[in-house]
Design an enzyme around this catalytic site. Structure first.
Site, PDB file in Angstrom:
ATOM      1  N   SER A  54      42.496  38.240  46.626  1.00 46.25           N
ATOM      2  CA  SER A  54      41.380  37.622  45.921  1.00 46.25           C
ATOM      3  C   SER A  54      41.596  36.164  45.551  1.00 46.25           C
ATOM      4  O   SER A  54      40.684  35.533  45.009  1.00 46.25           O
ATOM      5  CB  SER A  54      41.035  38.428  44.663  1.00 46.25           C
ATOM      6  OG  SER A  54      40.292  39.574  45.007  1.00 46.25           O
ATOM      7  N   LYS A  57      38.959  33.763  46.644  1.00 48.20           N
ATOM      8  CA  LYS A  57      37.768  33.391  45.872  1.00 48.20           C
ATOM      9  C   LYS A  57      37.857  31.986  45.287  1.00 48.20           C
ATOM     10  O   LYS A  57      36.836  31.449  44.841  1.00 48.20           O
ATOM     11  CB  LYS A  57      37.508  34.434  44.794  1.00 48.20           C
ATOM     12  CG  LYS A  57      37.161  35.818  45.356  1.00 48.20           C
ATOM     13  CD  LYS A  57      36.872  36.811  44.266  1.00 48.20           C
ATOM     14  CE  LYS A  57      36.445  38.169  44.832  1.00 48.20           C
ATOM     15  NZ  LYS A  57      37.590  39.006  45.218  1.00 48.20           N
ATOM     16  N   SER A 114      36.575  39.017  39.604  1.00 49.15           N
ATOM     17  CA  SER A 114      36.974  39.038  41.007  1.00 49.15           C
ATOM     18  C   SER A 114      36.129  40.050  41.782  1.00 49.15           C
ATOM     19  O   SER A 114      36.630  40.812  42.605  1.00 49.15           O
ATOM     20  CB  SER A 114      38.467  39.374  41.154  1.00 49.15           C
ATOM     21  OG  SER A 114      38.943  38.999  42.421  1.00 49.15           O
TER      22      SER A 114
END
Length: 358
Positions: A54, A57, A114
């Site tokens: 993640s 992101k 997230s």
């Protein structure tokens, strides 16, 4: 206050030196950078290819920020959860198919929780489709000089082709901080209220390490537990990248130790700009067997023995009690005035970080 802070740093440093000697007990990628000068304070395996999970992101947010700057969307643009977005694996926002939030709320949910559904929803809103958005991500990566980085999706759910390095993640985070300081409060937010739900961050430093200002955590089996974090204390601003942790405890404690070493002067810098670090041309490390496979139990036990900070009966660097910032988002429900798609792609691209560091 400053005297108390200096005493706490000094005490923590004594613990470090007594328990670990002169270098961190770590085998995976680790990087500490002065966020003001971009000088590398400490680096280990910083150019090794790694799955970002993640941490992807960070680039998803950057591309969205760039679209806002270009005027193709704005903070009030409605971001709709399509069936495709809703079908993504957790973590998720909890919004229903067809529900909408503003772009501002979507970005908070993306960064703090997230949420993978929100990553797809933002991508579809900004670029019309996920493939078009991923093309934007890779274009930005090339413009930033992230030579080890390639994106396949906007959320970081595992794909063998989704790869980066600690060096590249540090540069991405530094450019994000430089180009979009107005959005940095998102990365320092601990939770988002969405209806009755409280969507919480996994960055334990936000609540337990004084001076933490952000940024993002990530985890899939293949990557282990990753983090990019920033701290400001005593006039110092530092950014750390730790990849491949065997647990959240290990990842967070190791990150805090890196910061304490930088704050105390235990690491004095290398004289090298982060862009001067080299990436290694080889396949990315895959930690699935150590993190989620048959080797996991023995591997975690080995890591606990090598780095016991924060375990029961051992000291911890995460001893501060900080009231985390909570942001309130609004579920706009299922709306009929959907955001028209596709939207024109942003043409604005970042300058290389090296030009700012000079």
């Amino acid at each position: 206050m400053l005297a108390h802070l200096r005493r706490r740093i000094a005490a923590s440093l004594l613990v470090i030196l007594a328990s670990l000697g002169t270098t961190p007990a770590w085998a995976n990628p680790l990087l500490l950078v002065d966020a003001n000068t971009f000088e590398v304070l400490y680096a280990e395996e910083a150019g090794v290819p790694w799955h970002p999970a993640s941490l992807t992101k960070l680039m998803t947010a950057y591309v969205a920020f760039a679209a806002i700057k270009a005027g193709t969307v704005n903070l009030e643009t409605k971001v709709k959860v399509s069936k495709n977005a809703w079908n993504q694996a957790p973590s998720k926002s909890g919004l229903k198919v067809g529900a909408s939030v503003t772009m501002k709320d979507a970005l908070y949910i993306l960064v703090v929780k997230s949420a993978n559904d929100m990553a797809v929803a933002i991508a579809e809103t900004v670029s019309g489709s996920v493939p078009a958005f991923v093309e934007e991500m890779n274009g930005m990566a090339a413009a930033m000089g992230l030579s080890a980085t390639h994106f396949v999706n906007p959320h970081g759910l595992h794909n063998e082709g989704q790869v980066t390095s600690a060096r590249d993640l540090a540069i991405l985070a530094l450019i994000l901080r430089r180009d979009f300081p107005e959005y940095l409060p998102m990365f320092g937010t601990e939770a988002v209220r969405l209806g009755k739900a409280k969507l919480e961050s996994n960055n334990g430093l936000l609540e337990h390490f004084a001076g933490t200002t952000g940024m993002k955590t990530g985890y899939v089996c293949a990557s282990g537990l990753n983090i990019v974090a920033t701290v400001e204390r005593g006039g110092r601003s530092m950014l750390a990248v730790v990849l491949g942790g065997s647990s959240a405890r290990e990842r967070n404690e190791m990150t805090a130790e890196l910061f304490l070493r930088g704050l105390s002067g235990a690491v004095n810098g290398t004289g090298k700009n982060v862009v001067q670090l080299s990436n290694i041309d080889e396949p990315p490390v895959n930690m699935r067997s150590q993190i989620c496979g048959k080797e996991a139990k023995a591997y975690v036990k080995e890591r606990e023995a090598a780095f016991p900070m924060g375990l029961k009966g051992h000291p911890s660097y995460l001893t501060d009690e900080i009231d985390g910032v909570t942001y309130a988002a609004t579920d706009l429900g299922v709306l009929v005035d959907d955001v028209p798609l596709p939207r024109p792609r942003p043409t604005w691209a970042p300058a290389a970080v090296a030009s700012v560091a000079d």
